[in-house]
Design a protein around this motif. Sequence first.
Motif, PDB file in Angstrom:
ATOM      1  N   THR A   1       0.835  -1.212  -0.156  1.00 38.37           N
ATOM      2  CA  THR A   1       0.034   0.084   0.293  1.00 38.37           C
ATOM      3  C   THR A   1       0.982   1.263  -0.058  1.00 38.37           C
ATOM      4  O   THR A   1       0.743   2.527  -0.467  1.00 38.37           O
ATOM      5  CB  THR A   1      -0.547  -0.025   1.338  1.00 38.37           C
ATOM      6  N   ALA A   2       2.267   1.305   0.675  1.00 44.88           N
ATOM      7  CA  ALA A   2       2.914   2.490   0.927  1.00 44.88           C
ATOM      8  C   ALA A   2       3.419   2.753  -0.497  1.00 44.88           C
ATOM      9  O   ALA A   2       3.721   3.775  -1.138  1.00 44.88           O
ATOM     10  CB  ALA A   2       3.781   1.798   1.964  1.00 44.88           C
ATOM     11  N   LEU A   3       3.948   1.616  -0.717  1.00 45.68           N
ATOM     12  CA  LEU A   3       4.826   1.754  -1.879  1.00 45.68           C
ATOM     13  C   LEU A   3       3.601   2.366  -3.347  1.00 45.68           C
ATOM     14  O   LEU A   3       3.831   3.221  -4.509  1.00 45.68           O
ATOM     15  CB  LEU A   3       5.317   0.918  -2.721  1.00 45.68           C
ATOM     16  N   HIS A   4       2.185   2.128  -3.111  1.00 47.76           N
ATOM     17  CA  HIS A   4       1.259   1.712  -4.237  1.00 47.76           C
ATOM     18  C   HIS A   4       1.313   3.638  -3.922  1.00 47.76           C
ATOM     19  O   HIS A   4       1.103   4.618  -5.421  1.00 47.76           O
ATOM     20  CB  HIS A   4       0.443   1.479  -3.619  1.00 47.76           C
ATOM     21  N   SER A   5       1.060   4.414  -3.038  1.00 41.98           N
ATOM     22  CA  SER A   5       0.868   5.706  -3.222  1.00 41.98           C
ATOM     23  C   SER A   5       1.747   6.639  -3.474  1.00 41.98           C
ATOM     24  O   SER A   5       2.009   7.746  -3.596  1.00 41.98           O
ATOM     25  CB  SER A   5       0.794   5.945  -1.245  1.00 41.98           C
ATOM     26  N   GLY A   6       3.324   5.886  -2.656  1.00 39.26           N
ATOM     27  CA  GLY A   6       4.326   7.015  -3.792  1.00 39.26           C
ATOM     28  C   GLY A   6       4.299   6.475  -4.650  1.00 39.26           C
ATOM     29  O   GLY A   6       4.401   8.076  -5.579  1.00 39.26           O
TER      30      GLY A   6
END
Lengths: 257, 244
Positions: free
Chosen positions: A178-183
């Motif tokens: 999820t974090a990589l997606h948001s970045g």
Amino acid sequence: MFNTLPLDSLPRVLTALALVALAAIISRWQTLDLEKQILTASVRAFIQLIAIGYALNFIFDADNPAAILLILAVMTGIAGYTAGKRGRGAPHAGRVALAAISFGAALTLGLLVSLGIFNFTAQQIIPIAGMVIGNSMNVCSLVMGRVRDEVNGRSPQIEAALALGATGRQAAHPYLRTALHSGMTPIVDSAKTVGLIQLPGAMTGMILAGASPLEAVQLQIIVMYMLIGAAAFTGLATIWLTFRQFFTANHQLGIEG
Amino acid sequence: MIDMKMPRFQIRNLSLARNGRAILHNVNLSIAPGEIVCLLGPSGSGKSSLLRCLNRLTEPPPQTIFLDGDDIISLDVLTLRRRVGMVFQSPALFPGSVADNIAYSPRLAGQALTSAHIADLLALADLPPVYAARPAAELSGGEAQRVSLARALANRPQSLLLDEPTGALDPASRRHIWETIAKLRRELGLTVLWVTHYMEEVREVADRVYLLLDGRIADEGPPDHLLRPDSKHITAVFAAGELE
């Protein structure tokens, strides 16, 4: 040899000041109380940009690889410091940001040069590095902040997974995705709409400088691809380095002591 | 073959501090295989900290906790956590179906559970097989806690650490969990260390009780002895609500 300020374009610059004056008048008329800030910002922008213009001129003329590397190191250092401050709350945010941005920028610029897309000259590398490092800084702070929020918000699930025999990486994996997606989302979204809503800076600059639009779009395509690559490299490095800071070597959540 | 003389868990002189504040002082405790031991104490007395040391979610000092005679620090931490299951007050289920949750740890170990296996694990937690396909997010509190129990049992643990698993449940669901744990002890010989603050739960399930006060073991014994009406034990004072 120093070049001097080309005075023939100075009248245009000064004429553009009329826009600032109008903005200040509107501020005074509407009692926004912004006129002092508008004027200060305009003077600062003038001085900073003239100074950077002279500095770049000097570096371009010297075209010394050591000087280029020094400039890149300073840019990366400032980006690491800024992203580290934004990612506060993640353990060792400053060090992680510096390492992740260095990795992402070095890999991207290294590939661009080694694949012959750009030459390792000050004139080509420094503007390109500015875009790559600036973009990496934004991705790094977004991803770091998101990893911090996910790990803190999902600590019951992460501890439940650890208690079932998962490693720290396995326990955190769904939330890291999820974090990589948001970045990555902002740069991917901007690649989807590029040219449809506004012309990007590099392309606008080339067209204003007299290049043909087709030449300009070629460079812009390279820039978009480069920024997507830099976002992915930096995002992955940020995730990899950030989540590890939340776990001990014995797969416990939280750094004790 | 289980050596009945060898305690399943032996805690010797365990002291623990966090951020300079002492949490546990010189705790000594032992649990026999197949025993259900309840850990009582006021909030902040160190019950959960003690429990978390037993599967090393919190790292204890070496030579303080022994599992079947082995210092747990010398064991591989991931293997230890598969041998010693844990259920928390919050079920903390993962996104996905009930079956996804139950199959989580076997999948980490490279094993795929068949639907028959999942049905068996659901049955151990007293849930019918039809629950396997249900989204975990749609379960009631009691059902979710049973799924978290089945998820822990998928590792075939020898022991269970229960950290107030009934704390957020209604009385009927709570009683249901007691019956399930008692059944698991009978059928699987599970050793259980159970943190609770419900005296009824203690009377119902515990073979023995330890009372923790300010990180120290203040009392120990069978519940019918410590909690009988004429008891002078400090556990009876605590049970009467006079220590909170």
